[in-house]
Scaffold this active site. Sequence first.
Site, PDB file in Angstrom:
ATOM      1  CE  LYS A  39       2.466 -13.491  11.309  1.00 54.47           C
ATOM      2  NZ  LYS A  39       1.962 -12.245  11.875  1.00 54.47           N
ATOM      3  NE  ARG A  46      -8.935  -9.646  -5.921  1.00 58.33           N
ATOM      4  CZ  ARG A  46      -9.106  -9.766  -4.610  1.00 58.33           C
ATOM      5  NH1 ARG A  46      -9.694 -10.836  -4.134  1.00 58.33           N
ATOM      6  NH2 ARG A  46      -8.710  -8.827  -3.783  1.00 58.33           N
ATOM      7  N   GLY A  65       3.462  -4.056   7.544  1.00 58.65           N
ATOM      8  CA  GLY A  65       3.575  -2.814   6.769  1.00 58.65           C
ATOM      9  C   GLY A  65       4.204  -3.126   5.426  1.00 58.65           C
ATOM     10  CD  GLU A 125      -6.982  -8.256   7.061  1.00 53.56           C
ATOM     11  OE1 GLU A 125      -7.777  -8.025   6.131  1.00 53.56           O
ATOM     12  OE2 GLU A 125      -5.767  -8.079   6.976  1.00 53.56           O
ATOM     13  CB  ILE A 165      11.929  -9.511  12.741  1.00 55.86           C
ATOM     14  CG1 ILE A 165      11.286  -8.272  13.380  1.00 55.86           C
ATOM     15  CG2 ILE A 165      13.002 -10.096  13.660  1.00 55.86           C
ATOM     16  CD1 ILE A 165      10.587  -8.554  14.704  1.00 55.86           C
ATOM     17  CB  THR A 203      -0.233  -3.796   1.755  1.00 58.94           C
ATOM     18  OG1 THR A 203      -1.625  -3.559   1.872  1.00 58.94           O
ATOM     19  CG2 THR A 203       0.527  -2.931   2.743  1.00 58.94           C
ATOM     20  CD  GLU A 214      13.708 -13.715   7.343  1.00 57.72           C
ATOM     21  OE1 GLU A 214      14.749 -14.334   7.163  1.00 57.72           O
ATOM     22  OE2 GLU A 214      13.061 -13.784   8.410  1.00 57.72           O
TER      23      GLU A 214
HETATM   24  N1  LIG Z   1       0.510  -6.380   4.842  1.00 61.27           N
HETATM   25  C1  LIG Z   1       1.428  -6.747   5.710  1.00 61.27           C
HETATM   26  O1  LIG Z   1       1.850  -5.949   6.536  1.00 61.27           O
HETATM   27  C2  LIG Z   1       1.984  -8.142   5.683  1.00 61.27           C
HETATM   28  C3  LIG Z   1       3.004  -8.496   6.606  1.00 61.27           C
HETATM   29  C4  LIG Z   1       3.552  -9.773   6.555  1.00 61.27           C
HETATM   30  C5  LIG Z   1       3.071 -10.682   5.638  1.00 61.27           C
HETATM   31  N2  LIG Z   1       2.059 -10.324   4.781  1.00 61.27           N
HETATM   32  C6  LIG Z   1       1.582 -11.326   3.831  1.00 61.27           C
HETATM   33  O2  LIG Z   1       1.813 -10.864   2.508  1.00 61.27           O
HETATM   34  C7  LIG Z   1       0.795 -11.347   1.660  1.00 61.27           C
HETATM   35  C8  LIG Z   1       0.153 -10.153   0.924  1.00 61.27           C
HETATM   36  O3  LIG Z   1      -0.410  -9.293   1.889  1.00 61.27           O
HETATM   37  P1  LIG Z   1      -0.961  -7.837   1.514  1.00 61.27           P
HETATM   38  O4  LIG Z   1      -1.192  -7.138   2.805  1.00 61.27           O
HETATM   39  O5  LIG Z   1      -0.089  -7.191   0.502  1.00 61.27           O
HETATM   40  O6  LIG Z   1      -2.361  -8.217   0.867  1.00 61.27           O
HETATM   41  P2  LIG Z   1      -3.363  -7.294   0.030  1.00 61.27           P
HETATM   42  O7  LIG Z   1      -3.028  -5.853   0.205  1.00 61.27           O
HETATM   43  O8  LIG Z   1      -4.732  -7.754   0.332  1.00 61.27           O
HETATM   44  O9  LIG Z   1      -3.017  -7.668  -1.494  1.00 61.27           O
HETATM   45  C9  LIG Z   1      -3.348  -8.900  -2.054  1.00 61.27           C
HETATM   46  C10 LIG Z   1      -3.087  -8.828  -3.546  1.00 61.27           C
HETATM   47  O10 LIG Z   1      -3.393 -10.112  -4.094  1.00 61.27           O
HETATM   48  C11 LIG Z   1      -4.235  -9.929  -5.225  1.00 61.27           C
HETATM   49  N3  LIG Z   1      -5.133 -11.084  -5.316  1.00 61.27           N
HETATM   50  C12 LIG Z   1      -6.005 -11.551  -4.383  1.00 61.27           C
HETATM   51  N4  LIG Z   1      -6.649 -12.626  -4.833  1.00 61.27           N
HETATM   52  C13 LIG Z   1      -6.195 -12.829  -6.090  1.00 61.27           C
HETATM   53  C14 LIG Z   1      -6.491 -13.783  -7.085  1.00 61.27           C
HETATM   54  N5  LIG Z   1      -7.400 -14.742  -6.892  1.00 61.27           N
HETATM   55  N6  LIG Z   1      -5.826 -13.685  -8.256  1.00 61.27           N
HETATM   56  C15 LIG Z   1      -4.927 -12.724  -8.466  1.00 61.27           C
HETATM   57  N7  LIG Z   1      -4.588 -11.796  -7.560  1.00 61.27           N
HETATM   58  C16 LIG Z   1      -5.221 -11.847  -6.378  1.00 61.27           C
HETATM   59  C17 LIG Z   1      -4.996  -8.641  -5.004  1.00 61.27           C
HETATM   60  O11 LIG Z   1      -5.379  -8.137  -6.259  1.00 61.27           O
HETATM   61  P3  LIG Z   1      -6.185  -6.739  -6.430  1.00 61.27           P
HETATM   62  O12 LIG Z   1      -5.273  -5.683  -5.897  1.00 61.27           O
HETATM   63  O13 LIG Z   1      -6.400  -6.592  -7.891  1.00 61.27           O
HETATM   64  O14 LIG Z   1      -7.447  -6.897  -5.631  1.00 61.27           O
HETATM   65  C18 LIG Z   1      -3.935  -7.809  -4.287  1.00 61.27           C
HETATM   66  O15 LIG Z   1      -3.147  -7.128  -5.236  1.00 61.27           O
HETATM   67  C19 LIG Z   1      -0.160 -12.146   2.556  1.00 61.27           C
HETATM   68  O16 LIG Z   1       0.182 -13.492   2.522  1.00 61.27           O
HETATM   69  C20 LIG Z   1       0.101 -11.576   3.923  1.00 61.27           C
HETATM   70  O17 LIG Z   1      -0.195 -12.500   4.952  1.00 61.27           O
HETATM   71  C21 LIG Z   1       1.529  -9.075   4.774  1.00 61.27           C
END
Ligand SMILES: NC(=O)c1ccc[n+]([C@@H]2O[C@H](COP(=O)([O-])OP(=O)(O)OC[C@H]3O[C@@H](n4cnc5c(N)ncnc54)[C@H](OP(=O)(O)O)[C@@H]3O)[C@@H](O)[C@H]2O)c1
Length: 442
Positions: A207, A46, A304, A192, A138, A14, A131
């Site tokens: 956080k 992955r 987001g 989730e 924010i 995302t 950040e």
């Molecule tokens: N989403 C939000 O709104 C949000 C807000 C604030 C902070 N965050 C933080 O941002 C980070 C990413 O969140 P996200 O929502 O973008 O997560 P996500 O959509 O689940 O994406 C995770 C990514 O990491 C890759 N990945 C997972 N395990 C892996 C491994 N062992 N080796 C290589 N790649 C791997 C996945 O690969 P594949 O795509 O190939 O499966 C995917 O591309 C997290 O720490 C989350 O807490 C997210």
Amino acid sequence: MADALKVGIAGLGTVGASLVRIIGARAKELSITCGRAIEITAVSARDRSRDRGVDLSGITWFDTPDAMAQEADIDVFVELIGGAEGAADTSVRAALRRGLHVVTANKALLARHGMEFAALAEDKGVLLNFEAAVAGGIPVIKALRESLTGNKVSRVYGIMNGTCNYILTRMEKEGLTFEDCLKEAQRLGYAEADPAFDIEGNDTAHKLAILTTLAFGTQIAADQIYLEGISNISIEDIGAAADLGYRIKLLGVAQRTDSGIEQRVHPTMVPRDSVIAQVDGVTNAVAIESDILGELLMVGPGAGGDATASAVLGDIADIAKSRPGEQRVPVLGTPAKALAPYVRARMRSHEGGYFIRLTVADRTGVFASVASRMAENNISLESIVQRAASQTVAEARDSKTIILVTHATTEESVRNAVSAIKAESYLVGEPQVIRIERPKAF
Ligand SMILES: NC(=O)c1ccc[n+]([C@@H]2O[C@H](COP(=O)([O-])OP(=O)(O)OC[C@H]3O[C@@H](n4cnc5c(N)ncnc54)[C@H](OP(=O)(O)O)[C@@H]3O)[C@@H](O)[C@H]2O)c1
């Protein structure tokens, strides 16, 4: 113009995919603002075959984030994988050891390893920016780490989990049960598949632990947080709160006290006319109370892809603008070696008081008995009202609800009074206890 800043992105989900798209779309503006181009030269995730809706041509693919951290031709390693252990941990560690700057949105990773990573980054003379790890888009990290330098912070608190806030908002506005709202949040992609981490308060706790360190200059102590989630909040609680002029929010609160720092995450009743009570749905809010500035409240998108990528991009741009070897700001606001040990505050009076909801048998003398158990524990009551028990309470027949609002009292007194009431034969079902918090200015 200086050489381009070469960026490697691990994780193309995302947030990662949004970041790739935005850097591509804003390349010209970024090179003007930063004085040098920002160029993505390496990525890792992955599944290489997955279409992520972004153009990855010309970018070197690495099968593992560790390999990218060790071998890629990059200046900055951006970790957008998630999780406190596994690939996120090992790759960030490898990148810092190699002397690369690191940007991450991963609160779980920082709550667990933040102390060690900050020391490593400072030792290597590189930047570690995060950040997006707290309250998404924010800019609260920058506010605490830079803008409030010199202020003595007394309290920092906020709504930092969009899933919980969405559920509580829907329960109140639509009269739906917790379970129905959770299913809806999952269907809309806010929660989730295993939502325990959000609804039990762990995500907010991670956080909060980071904010505590930035606000009070103490070592990260994520395991020293009082934690209570929202899964036992009922429509009855939300209705009673509304009748009393409050709304229920999951707050993370860190507060300076005479005996140490208090950190707690729990459902909280806030006055309905306060600004924080108006923060609905997936929006986040963080309030900071400090001596020189006074009260500051920031409200905005807490999650987001684009909102989070916006914060990640700001961190990358800060690195692009910095001079080699320059560490303008310590990673955690205070140099890692100078952070004070965390001292947990002793139990003390909770200034906002408590809301207590009891379902009791409809008998004479019960009301007086409840009031006596409170008095025996030195709890002074702001109000005590009796209502017909809601039809949704299974045991509601021949029972009624008593709602108490206390003045400032200690957690221990409330616990003792509630256990004394539990020992009485008239109690039907589990009592509900919710803290009341009164924002200073908002
Ligand atoms: N989403 C939000 O709104 C949000 C807000 C604030 C902070 N965050 C933080 O941002 C980070 C990413 O969140 P996200 O929502 O973008 O997560 P996500 O959509 O689940 O994406 C995770 C990514 O990491 C890759 N990945 C997972 N395990 C892996 C491994 N062992 N080796 C290589 N790649 C791997 C996945 O690969 P594949 O795509 O190939 O499966 C995917 O591309 C997290 O720490 C989350 O807490 C997210």
